[in-house]
Enzyme design. Structure first.
Site, PDB file in Angstrom:
ATOM      1  N   THR A   1      -2.572   6.798  -3.496  1.00 54.44           N
ATOM      2  CA  THR A   1      -1.460   7.475  -3.143  1.00 54.44           C
ATOM      3  C   THR A   1      -0.255   7.474  -4.103  1.00 54.44           C
ATOM      4  O   THR A   1       0.291   8.318  -4.478  1.00 54.44           O
ATOM      5  CB  THR A   1      -1.129   6.735  -1.663  1.00 54.44           C
ATOM      6  OG1 THR A   1      -2.229   6.464  -0.990  1.00 54.44           O
ATOM      7  CG2 THR A   1      -0.129   7.606  -0.886  1.00 54.44           C
ATOM      8  N   THR A   2      -0.093   6.036  -4.359  1.00 57.74           N
ATOM      9  CA  THR A   2       0.749   5.974  -5.600  1.00 57.74           C
ATOM     10  C   THR A   2       0.703   6.620  -6.891  1.00 57.74           C
ATOM     11  O   THR A   2       1.644   7.183  -7.323  1.00 57.74           O
ATOM     12  CB  THR A   2       1.056   4.398  -5.636  1.00 57.74           C
ATOM     13  OG1 THR A   2       1.018   3.744  -4.454  1.00 57.74           O
ATOM     14  CG2 THR A   2       2.293   3.986  -6.307  1.00 57.74           C
TER      15      THR A   2
ATOM     16  N   ASP B   1       0.705  -0.986   0.067  1.00 57.59           N
ATOM     17  CA  ASP B   1      -0.070  -0.057   0.016  1.00 57.59           C
ATOM     18  C   ASP B   1       0.912   1.375  -0.039  1.00 57.59           C
ATOM     19  O   ASP B   1       1.676   1.476   0.946  1.00 57.59           O
ATOM     20  CB  ASP B   1      -0.758  -0.091   1.437  1.00 57.59           C
ATOM     21  CG  ASP B   1      -2.021   0.997   1.206  1.00 57.59           C
ATOM     22  OD1 ASP B   1      -1.638   2.068   0.666  1.00 57.59           O
ATOM     23  OD2 ASP B   1      -2.987   0.781   1.939  1.00 57.59           O
TER      24      ASP B   1
ATOM     25  N   ASP C   1      -8.965   0.466   3.433  1.00 57.86           N
ATOM     26  CA  ASP C   1      -9.184   0.940   2.053  1.00 57.86           C
ATOM     27  C   ASP C   1     -10.254   0.275   1.125  1.00 57.86           C
ATOM     28  O   ASP C   1     -11.209   1.028   0.288  1.00 57.86           O
ATOM     29  CB  ASP C   1      -7.804   0.454   1.151  1.00 57.86           C
ATOM     30  CG  ASP C   1      -6.848   1.359   1.895  1.00 57.86           C
ATOM     31  OD1 ASP C   1      -7.009   2.337   2.466  1.00 57.86           O
ATOM     32  OD2 ASP C   1      -5.681   1.106   1.567  1.00 57.86           O
TER      33      ASP C   1
END
Lengths: 556, 564
Positions: free
Chosen positions: B125-126, B92, B426
């Site tokens: 996020t990534t 994550d 998530d």
């Protein structure tokens, strides 16, 4: 369930608090060892008040501090977040992932020689099945481990508090705040507002609530909480928020707050100095509002912007720049000052102690201690006390200036480590008594009489304990008088008092704060503190200072 | 493996330096590419089979700093081991970023934006890090040829507006039934945990959200308690239609298992505060003290008696059980009295569980025992205790129509628990987003390909240098399909070209099939992403990239706020 002990939960917030705490737990651990192996009767202090008995998944019994500590990312060094006896190597290795795995390993923080030594001593013990916090084999006079190979943590080798911590911690003890860094330039927790907002985040709040719940739920007679909190950085905000939470959730319990400041302040950076002032003031006022009692603890000379020389002890040599040394002294004071609510028989509960000291809103108190208590060979307690003359016997530890010439409203005094034989004067009958103290028949009377003489108008309570304060290694060797031989315990004379010197100190803080142009320190304000808050703070500070004004007729 | 090392000292804030620094840290997308495979729909396709070119970059921080994080490929899951030996296993991006100590100010700023994105939407996020890095990298090409950053920024702005339009067009509005929610959850979870665990979690999260969903009300994820238990393995994680409390009855005589039980939730102290606390008392004689103590004790005993009376009334010699869950304390004496009357009592329930309790079992939480009646009581079919070492768990199950449920996370060790818990959070967010948006967008890079395509057409309408900005924006978005392809071990350019061609030809939204490297229609493969995540991505990436381009001083923002 701990046989009717009135449990206390400790919160350690911040890195310096970690230092003080580590020393304190070490000292208590050493005291446990002593009472464990000698034929002595069980100690006067009840360890169950601060420690808890637990059981690992493998059924091993554990005895760990009832403690929640918070520190920043990267401050643990070689200590594992989930470590000690609760670890299971096999299960830890199980990994919930199929396929390839890249492992990013930091270089292992090397355990310093002291910890390695501790580890090897423990390995032997853990084979007997029952795990105990112990590094000294039973029944032998001087600890052979340390005698043969005296591994004492070197001052230079101590970077973080876990470098010299002897006790094992429960896996629920350590809370890491990953949002801020322990070291480095960026991402520091440096303002009160930042600290407050940490505990406003649902994640951290939930973590704290869960851990509180774990420790509190198992207590049968919880008497309160003690918070050790750094005042100089953002942890003052964390502390304020935590105290608020405790007050909300567990009303009626005592909350004892110790605001810790490392000395001396770094003068090269005026910015840090201003931040320290702001954090300290905000911290003190907010903590006072939410706890039963607040006591700043520092070896520095003052809380304000202007630095003063760190305090000196007649019989100690210490390096004020080393947190390792400062925290050791403060821990010794703490171990003594907290004795009243940790006693086996007839303890004064924390809430009661706080009530006594904090009448009429005087929630801030000062601490002082005489470390070690200078009881000469062949001297009796009355002799020693009379030697002090009219001067205050203890060195002030609250950075509130010289207590001389100020009034004490209430005090709680503890003297420990004085042999029963020395309690009263042993003068042959018929000799003229040098002082009224020499006429008393018990040590308690001597102490009470002495306090009466010193502060005739103050409300005093005193405790006299036989057991001394343990200063076995890793406690640093600070004693100037007996330089060579090893000292493993010392007598200590400590006092908590609510004195009029606080009027000067608090009013001084308010004055310095008024002079600051806060708009220049926008970054402090950015973190969630507003100008109105500062005005409110000044108000509160003034009214707090007012409580300590002399001669306003508030005599009790 | 030849790790290139990028040492990151704090560079002086000179023009262009931050741009390059950021591009060096993040630009190629390798910094974190392992962390973001946009997984696929059904079957074992989510995690592709074979390995990627062994390539990685180690990013070194200050000599004595903590985590060394380098990037792996898709199948390699980064495992972080701290200096003391604490393990963290994650794929994550959000967890990774929070774990790392980032010293470089620009990188730290990007990381903050990325984690903020996660706070708002729970995902992305990534992608955030990748796109910002790529935007800066593309911009750098043009700026090095003399284009002014301001003009590029204009282009970015125009491109963003167009991209949002396209996003509106491609989103798929559907009724959020269980099937599509399962697809959304699966897409999100497959990127975070291994396939068989993802399938277990997918069902659990979807069912839990459906259980607490009430038509006409916003979804309150707070009503789903996540409880962890260090026990068995992570695939034993399950949904409990009731509540699990992490404490138990504190009296040896209380029953460990009660069926068909009434539940009384209250917030009343059943604890005798020792008299010495009330310091005002002064006693003349010992008897007087005794009397006062007794009177106080009686006060608590009366309260306990009230509960016992109620129990006798409702149970009336039947075999029904009676459980008291108190938010305040219960002292050993009261526990003893309650135990004698066959009542199971739990003390010091968490505040946040009080509301959940009444939603799960019915009844109301009472703050005083004065007006205690049968209406206050909830009901549960089964209450039992489970002991693990020194920890106890109380399960309250078989509730009728529970409006609060518990996800019980299991695992053999701490890092597995944390990993599963993060994934669950998530997953829950993804489902909540989908329900609230009322629409989803195709995943697997399909949206990005479509937007890039549209932007290339659009740029012809733009005059001047800003056109280059639009071009850069379009190119930057393609990093997502590229990274997906590369992470699965395919040639990124070849895959990208194939996907683009397929997209133009079929006029459908085409993404990358991670198992074959071939183009696939995302909708058919049932790979869905959250609409709001993509929208947020476009907004925040543009804003940050623009700012980084324009303001060199922004370097300082990430640094210690002390310097402010």
């Amino acid at each position: 369930m701990a046989g009717g002990a009135r449990e206390v939960l400790t919160l350690q917030l911040g890195h310096f608090a970690g230092f003080v705490g580590a020393h304190w737990w070490n000292q208590q651990d050493a005291a446990l060892d002593r009472s464990g192996d000698a034929k002595e009767p069980p100690g006067e202090l009840c360890p169950d008040v601060l420690f808890r008995t637990g059981r690992t998944l493998h059924g091993q019994e554990t005895y760990t501090p009832r403690l929640i500590l918070m520190d920043l990312k990267g401050s643990l060094s070689s200590l594992r977040e989930e470590g000690g006896p609760y670890r299971d190597r096999q299960l830890d290795a199980a990994i919930a992932w199929q396929g390839k795995l890249t492992t990013h390993k930091e270089e292992l923080d090397p355990k310093n020689p002291y910890l390695q030594d501790l580890l090897s001593a423990e390995g032997v013990l853990s084979s007997d099945g029952v795990w105990r916090v112990k590094s000294i084999p039973k029944g032998k006079g001087p600890p052979p481990v340390t005698a043969a190979k005296p591994v004492i943590p070197l001052e230079g080798g101590v970077r973080v508090w876990s470098d010299f911590l002897r006790v094992h911690l429960h896996p629920r003890s350590i809370c890491m705040i990953h949002k801020y860094n322990h070291e480095g330039e960026a991402g520091r927790l440096e303002a009160f507002g930042q600290g407050e907002s940490v505990l406003k985040e649902p994640g951290y709040l939930e973590m704290l609530e869960d851990r509180l719940h774990f420790y509190v739920e198992e207590c049968d007679y919880l008497q309160g909480f003690q918070i050790l909190c750094d005042l100089h950085d953002g942890f003052s905000g964390v502390g304020a928020k935590a105290a608020e939470l405790l007050q909300d959730e567990y009303s009626g319990r005592g909350i004892m707050t110790w605001g810790l400041l490392p000395a001396p302040y770094n003068l090269g950076e005026p910015q840090k100095n201003i931040y320290r002032l702001l954090n300290t003031t905000f911290g003190l006022v907010h903590l006072a509002a939410h706890s039963s009692l607040v006591c700043p603890l520092s070896l520095g000379g003052s809380l304000g912007l202007r630095p003063e020389r760190p305090v000196s002890f007649p019989h100690l040599r210490y390096d004020a720049t080393l947190p390792f040394h400062c925290s050791a002294i403060l821990a010794t004071a703490l171990d003594t000052l907290t004795a009243p609510y940790r006693l086996h028989c007839a303890p004064v509960s924390m809430a009661h102690l706080a009530d006594m000291l904090s009448c009429a809103g005087k929630k801030v108190v000062t601490a002082g201690a005489s470390i070690p208590f200078p009881l000469g060979p062949g001297q009796s307690l009355p002799d020693t006390l009379m030697q002090f003359g009219g001067a205050t016997p203890w060195t002030p530890l609250s950075a509130c200036g010289d207590p001389c010439g100020t009034r004490c409203f209430a005090q709680s005094v503890v003297l420990r480590g004085v042999d029963r034989a020395c309690h009263t004067s042993q003068l042959p009958p018929g000799t003229p008594l040098p002082s009224p103290l020499h006429a008393c028949t018990t040590g308690e009377d001597v102490l009470a009489q002495y306090l009466e003489l010193q502060e005739p108008r103050a409300l005093s309570s005193s405790h006299l304990l036989r057991s001394p304060c343990s200063v076995a290694p890793p406690y640093p060797h600070l004693f100037s008088s007996c330089s060579q031989q090893a000292v493993d315990s010392i007598p200590v004379f400590g006092a908590l008092c609510s004195s009029s010197s606080l009027h000067r100190t608090l009013a001084g803080l308010a004055r310095e704060l008024t002079k600051l142009d806060l708009r220049r320190w926008a970054s402090f304000m950015d973190a969630g503190v507003e100008l109105d808050d500062v005005q409110e703070l000044l108000q509160d500070l003034h009214s707090l200072a007012q409580c300590y004004q002399e001669g306003d007729g508030l005599t009790d | 493996m030849q790790p290139r090392e990028t040492t990151a000292p704090l560079p002086l804030p000179t023009a262009g330096r931050n741009r390059r620094a950021a591009a060096a840290l993040w630009g190629s997308g390798q910094g974190l590419r392992g962390a973001r495979p946009r997984g696929q729909g059904a079957g074992p396709r989510g995690v592709a089979a074979e390995s990627a070119p062994p390539e990685g970059r180690e990013r070194q921080r200050r000599p004595n700093s903590r985590a060394h994080v380098s990037a792996g490929s898709l199948h390699k899951r980064p495992r972080l081991v701290s200096g003391a030996g604490d393990i963290k296993l994650t794929k994550d991006g959000n967890v990774l970023l929070r774990e790392m100590q980032i010293q470089h100010p620009t990188a730290s700023l990007i990381a903050k934006v990325a984690t903020a994105q996660d706070d708002i939407t729970g995902d992305g996020t990534t992608s955030n890090v990748l796109i910002i890095g790529e935007l800066l990298k593309q911009a750098d090409l043009y700026i090095s040829e003399g284009l002014h950053p301001r003009i590029i920024a204009e282009g970015f702005e125009a491109a963003k507006i167009k991209a949002l339009e396209v996003l509106e067009k491609v989103k798929v509005g559907k009724e959020m039934k269980r099937e599509i929610l399962l697809d959304v959850a699966r897409t999100s979870l497959r990127t975070k945990v291994r396939a068989d665990l993802a399938d277990v979690l997918t069902k659990a999260v979807v069912d839990s959200v459906l259980a607490i969903r009430r038509p006409g009300y916003p979804i309150d994820l707070f009503m789903i308690e996540i409880m962890e238990m260090k026990h068995k393995s992570e695939t034993d994680t399950k949904l409990i239609r009731g509540l699990v409390l992490d404490h138990g009855a504190r009296h040896p005589d209380m029953k460990k298992r009660v069926e068909d039980a009434f539940i009384l939730t209250c917030n009343v102290s059943l604890e005798y505060e020792k008299t010495e606390v009330n310091s005002g008392f002064f006693y003349k004689t010992a008897e007087e003290k005794e009397k006062l103590v007794k009177a106080e004790r009686k006060f608590i005993e009366d309260r306990v008696q009230k509960i016992i009376d109620l129990k006798d009334k409702v149970c009336d010699k039947s075999s029904k059980g009676f459980v008291v869950i108190n938010q305040k304390g219960i002292d050993p004496f009261s526990l003893d009295t309650l135990a004698k009357h066959g009542i199971v009592a739990l003390r010091r329930a968490k505040r946040r569980n009080m509301e959940r309790l009444s939603l799960a079992c019915g009844g109301i939480a009472v703050n005083s025992l004065e007006d205690l009646s049968v209406d206050c009581l909830g009901h549960a079919g089964l209450v039992y205790e489970h002991t693990l070492g020194e920890e106890k768990f109380t399960f309250i199950e078989d509730c009728i129509n529970p409006r609060s449920v518990t996800l019980l996370v299991k695992g053999p060790n701490k890092h597995t628990l944390t990993q599963t818990k993060d994934a669950l959070r998530d997953g829950l967010r993804a489902i909540k987003n989908a329900i609230e948006d009322g629409c989803v967008v195709p995943g697997a890079g399909a949206v990005e390909v479509a937007i890039a395509e549209a932007l290339i057409k659009y740029k012809r309408k733009i005059k001047g240098g800003a056109r280059l900005g639009v071009q850069a924006f379009a190119d930057a978005l393609l990093i997502i399909p590229k990274v997906l392809a590369q992470n699965s071990g395919y040639d990124l350019q070849e895959t990208l070209v194939k996907v683009q061609a397929e997209h133009v030809e079929s006029k459908q939204l085409v993404g990358v099939d991670l198992n074959t490297g071939e183009p696939m229609v995302a909708e058919d493969a049932r790979v869905w992403d959250n609409y709001c995540v993509k929208k947020q991505l476009l907004h925040s990436c543009t804003a940050i990239a623009t700012n980084l381009l324009l303001v060199d001083e922004i370097m300082r923002a990430g640094m210690s706020s002390l310097k402010g």
